[in-house]
Design an enzyme around this catalytic site. Structure first.
Site, PDB file in Angstrom:
ATOM      1  N   ARG A 192      -7.370  -7.376  -0.458  1.00  0.00           N
ATOM      2  CA  ARG A 192      -6.291  -7.851   0.195  1.00  0.00           C
ATOM      3  C   ARG A 192      -6.391  -8.131   1.356  1.00  0.00           C
ATOM      4  NH1 ARG A 192      -2.471  -3.643   0.864  1.00  0.00           N
ATOM      5  NH2 ARG A 192      -1.483  -5.490   1.858  1.00  0.00           N
TER       6      ARG A 192
ATOM      7  N   ASP B  52      -4.518   1.039  11.539  1.00  0.00           N
ATOM      8  CA  ASP B  52      -5.600   0.334  10.714  1.00  0.00           C
ATOM      9  C   ASP B  52      -6.870   0.623  10.860  1.00  0.00           C
ATOM     10  OD1 ASP B  52      -3.328  -0.569   9.401  1.00  0.00           O
ATOM     11  OD2 ASP B  52      -3.742  -2.750  10.047  1.00  0.00           O
TER      12      ASP B  52
ATOM     13  N   ARG C 118       7.590   1.983   5.162  1.00  0.00           N
ATOM     14  CA  ARG C 118       7.869   0.856   6.301  1.00  0.00           C
ATOM     15  C   ARG C 118       9.054   0.170   6.311  1.00  0.00           C
ATOM     16  NH1 ARG C 118       1.693  -1.820   6.756  1.00  0.00           N
ATOM     17  NH2 ARG C 118       1.322  -1.497   4.436  1.00  0.00           N
TER      18      ARG C 118
ATOM     19  N   LEU D 289      15.171  -2.068  10.480  1.00  0.00           N
ATOM     20  CA  LEU D 289      15.273  -2.691  11.815  1.00  0.00           C
ATOM     21  C   LEU D 289      15.450  -4.099  11.822  1.00  0.00           C
ATOM     22  CD1 LEU D 289      12.456  -0.728  13.862  1.00  0.00           C
ATOM     23  CD2 LEU D 289      15.089  -0.052  13.464  1.00  0.00           C
TER      24      LEU D 289
ATOM     25  N   CYS E   8       0.886  -1.142   0.026  1.00  0.00           N
ATOM     26  CA  CYS E   8       0.060   0.028   0.114  1.00  0.00           C
ATOM     27  C   CYS E   8       0.910   1.400  -0.069  1.00  0.00           C
ATOM     28  CB  CYS E   8      -0.816  -0.126   1.113  1.00  0.00           C
ATOM     29  SG  CYS E   8      -2.171  -1.204   1.182  1.00  0.00           S
TER      30      CYS E   8
END
Length: 429
Positions: free
Chosen positions: A405, A313, A124, A128, A119
């Site tokens: 999705r 979300d 993102r 890490l 998306c």
């Protein structure tokens, strides 16, 4: 491309059953790569991302068995991993493909994983994940859009336990390092770990497979590596984001919805915010919640946070609700930097929203009118559906492949409780 046509103005009434959690099913499917034995998974949601993940596992030579397509039950066996690679062609639409990195490194000590797509909600980064794997002894590089990782060549390619402190909370990073650590030499201590229910669900499954993990539900996890894992059978937890979406659907339409097959203990932040907005929410039992719309919704501020805070979300869905609430609602997005793309589409429908940096100010109530709008990401799609349910006239939502999705049968579920919504097949957009 498919579109949704919605005619708003109908209060939703009836019962909606919640499907399995997409964000739990993806990591537990990836975890099946950790053993040569059979892993049986239940309550897998019938959504596009899970089909993509099954194709990815099959590419790696996992034997993925189902009785129907799409399926809710999967049997996965991986006697040998012949392709320790997640190619771009398979993963370009799904960021969760990076979840294969940890299992591949743990099982065979080598991985080549395409940098993830998905998306358009901002960065993102997987840095890490990579820093943590380097602390465990992995050698990592990036080339031509791929992450290329290899464990140390010390007789057997095997990672080593390490003390890892995440600079910031990362759900997929926590899951990836969990899966990498279960077969590593020694103990891994993971601090500032994510506490999401989906992380705990993965830990429960890994423990069934023989992993030694403690600390689930807290920000510090301890994983003692074992020599090998065995097969298991596991049922995925309910999808708290789908449940939250339908709670908002009942509230925004002034309806009366009973949400079944859910986990109310995972919905605390959403329920608290709905009640603050004037909505009546009753927890009937351990798997059932009832929501009844208020005669007058009241504006309430929201700040998205890591679990157990208000989930990012659920931000788009709450913004739709805020357009119908009296007064001002200030929505602060603290997780992703580009997650207000739905706001401009709601403004085209008549919403009074102003954006400044990571903050959206919504003034209501606004009389929304049907329009042609475009979905920019999975949860934005859900927010636009909710806006369409209360808009006057007809709303046409384009690019609904995003919603496919992550929501199983959302059109059919909404139709079942009285919504005037249909999927329109066609070219274009």
């Amino acid at each position: 491309m498919d579109k949704f046509r919605i005619k708003g103005g109908k209060a939703l009434r009836g019962t909606v059953a919640i499907s399995g959690a997409k964000n739990s099913a993806l990591p537990v499917m990836a975890a099946a790569l950790l053993t040569a034995e059979k892993v049986t998974l239940h309550n897998i949601p019938k959504v596009r991302d899970l089909i993509t993940m099954s194709k990815l596992l099959a590419f790696m030579d996992a034997q993925v068995s189902i009785t129907e397509m799409p399926a809710s039950d999967y049997v996965i066996e991986t006697p040998k991993l012949n392709h320790a690679e997640a190619p771009y062609e398979l993963v370009k639409t799904m960021r969760a493909s990076v979840l294969t990195l940890g299992p591949l490194m743990a099982r065979v000590g080598v991985a080549r994983v395409s940098l993830p797509g998905g998306c358009a909600i901002g960065a993102r980064p997987v840095d890490l994940h990579l820093k943590a794997l380097e602390q465990m002894g992995a050698e990592i590089g990036t080339s031509h859009g791929y992450i290329e990782a290899q464990a140390p060549m010390n007789g057997k390619k095997r990672l080593k336990g390490a003390h890892i402190v995440f600079e910031r909370i990362t759900v997929t990073g926590t899951e990836n390092i969990l899966m990498a650590a279960v077969l590593a030499d020694g103990e891994t201590v993971l601090e500032n770990a994510a506490r999401e229910p989906e992380v705990t669900d993965l830990i429960v499954m890994l423990r069934k497979m023989g992993a030694q993990i403690c600390g689930d539900g807290t920000s510090t996890l301890r994983i003692r590596g074992v020599g090998e894992l065995h097969g298991t059978e596991h049922t995925v937890i309910p999808d708290r984001i789908e449940a939250g979406t339908f709670l908002v659907a009942g509230a925004i339409t002034g309806g009366d919805l009973t949400i079944t097959d859910c986990a109310p203990e995972h919905l605390g932040a959403v329920i608290a915010k709905l009640e603050q907005a004037g909505v009546r929410v009753d927890i009937a039992d351990k798997t059932t919640v009832r929501v009844r719309g208020a005669k007058k919704l009241v504006g309430a501020d929201v700040t998205t946070e890591e679990y157990p805070g208000f989930a990012t979300d659920m931000q788009a869905q709450y913004m739709a609700l805020a357009t119908q609430a009296e007064g001002t609602s200030v929505i602060s997005e603290r997780i992703f930097e580009n997650r207000f793309l739905h706001a401009s589409e709601m403004m085209r429908m008549g919403a009074n929203i102003s954006i400044e940096g990571h903050t959206a100010t919504v003034r209501g109530p606004a009389a929304l009118s049907g329009s042609v709008v475009q979905a920019s990401d999975l949860r934005a799609s859900a927010g636009l559906v909710l806006a369409g349910l209360v808009a006057n006239g007809e709303t046409l939502i384009e690019r609904v492949y995003h919603i496919d999705r992550g929501y199983e049968g959302i059109v059919e579920k909404l139709q079942g409780v009285g919504a005037d919504i249909e999927r329109v097949h066609g070219a274009g957009s």
